[in-house]
Design an enzyme around this catalytic site. Structure first.
Site, short mmCIF file in Angstrom:
data_model
loop_
_atom_site.label_atom_id
_atom_site.label_comp_id
_atom_site.label_asym_id
_atom_site.label_seq_id
_atom_site.Cartn_x
_atom_site.Cartn_y
_atom_site.Cartn_z
CB THR A 64 0.92 6.26 -1.40
OG1 THR A 64 2.10 6.01 -0.62
CG2 THR A 64 -0.26 5.54 -0.76
CB VAL B 153 -0.96 0.01 1.20
CG1 VAL B 153 -1.78 1.30 1.24
CG2 VAL B 153 -1.89 -1.21 1.15
CE1 TYR B 154 5.68 5.48 2.66
CE2 TYR B 154 7.16 3.99 1.49
CZ TYR B 154 6.90 5.22 2.09
OH TYR B 154 7.88 6.18 2.10
CB ALA B 155 5.25 0.44 -2.71
#
Length: 268
Positions: A162, A158-160
């Site tokens: 964004t 998820v972080y990647a």
């Protein structure tokens, strides 16, 4: 075109890499507007930062939720009110949950990462470009992170996503400001041991243990990286500039050089 920086806004600058960037700007005689989500954090950060300033530079703090466009506009207005102009805007505010699979990441964590990382950067870029266009120019840098280059790393889905989205957003904005007095660029700071990273590491010690050898090669201390990034941003005059710490050459030197237990400093 050379743009002279006299005052800067750094979002998410009460700790971590944002705090270090603000400190290095002040050390180089640049006025800085510090921002964070709480008054206590902002007051503490500005109190620590002001003694680092040279040449009469000043640090002022503004409580800002970057997911709220009105508050981001107020951050810009505070910088203009305090220093007459904002010449450099660094979209640094971000949240990372990087040791969970996609299905393990809670809906609250997903919303926080998307809201802060993506919406916060978009809000900041919109406000800064509008303001700089009206006032004669300036530079905007978006701080990217793991996954922005399209690589897939465990626990960072998820972080990647964004950060990969912000890479596309930044490249589109570069094209849109071409030919204007505004320059847009991106910063890839590498793998840094920040407060957020330590929080994740302490919560998931097994992940650190299994990757310890590789982490000790690739991670860096914030204070070692921030001076280089600030010098590069201040020297930059090219639209679309990409400033990276963990280049291929630097990565090769890390693998070939002496190995240190960087994590031990933090009790890991």
């Amino acid at each position: 075109m050379t743009i002279s920086t006299k005052s800067a806004v750094v979002t998410g600058s009460t700790k971590g890499i944002g705090f270090a960037l603000a400190r290095e700007l002040l050390r180089r005689g640049q006025h800085v507007v510090v921002s964070g989500r709480s008054q206590a954090a902002v007051d503490e950060a500005t109190g620590k930062l002001q003694p680092e300033a040279t040449g009469g530079a000043q640090a002022v703090g503004v409580v800002t939720d970057v997911t709220d466009p009105a508050q981001v506009q107020a951050l810009w207005d505070a910088g203009v009110s305090a220093f007459g102009a904002v010449d450099l805007w660094i979209n640094n505010a971000g949240v990372a949950y990087t040791m969970r699979t996609i299905v393990e990441t809670t809906s609250e964590e997903v919303a926080t990462m998307i809201g802060t990382n993506m919406l916060g950067t978009i809000n900041g870029a919109q406000v800064a470009v509008r303001g700089m266009t009206a006032s004669g120019g300036g530079r905007v840098f978006n701080v990217l992170g793991g996954g922005s280059d399209g690589s897939i790393r465990p626990g960072m889905g998820v972080y990647a996503a964004t950060k990969r989205g912000l890479d596309m957003f930044t490249r589109a904005l570069v094209r849109e400001v071409e030919g204007t007095s505004v320059r847009v660029g991106q910063v890839r700071p590498g793998i840094l041991i920040t407060d957020g990273w330590l929080r994740e590491a302490q919560t998931h010690p097994e992940s650190v243990s299994s990757q310890r050898k590789m982490l000790n090669i690739l991670v860096d201390h914030v204070d070692d990286v921030a001076p280089y990034l600030v010098d590069q941003m201040l020297a930059s005059s090219k639209n679309g500039d990409e400033i990276a710490w963990l280049t291929t050459g630097r990565m090769m030197r890390k693998f070939l050089g002496s190995k240190q237990d960087k994590l031990a400093r933090y009790g890991l």
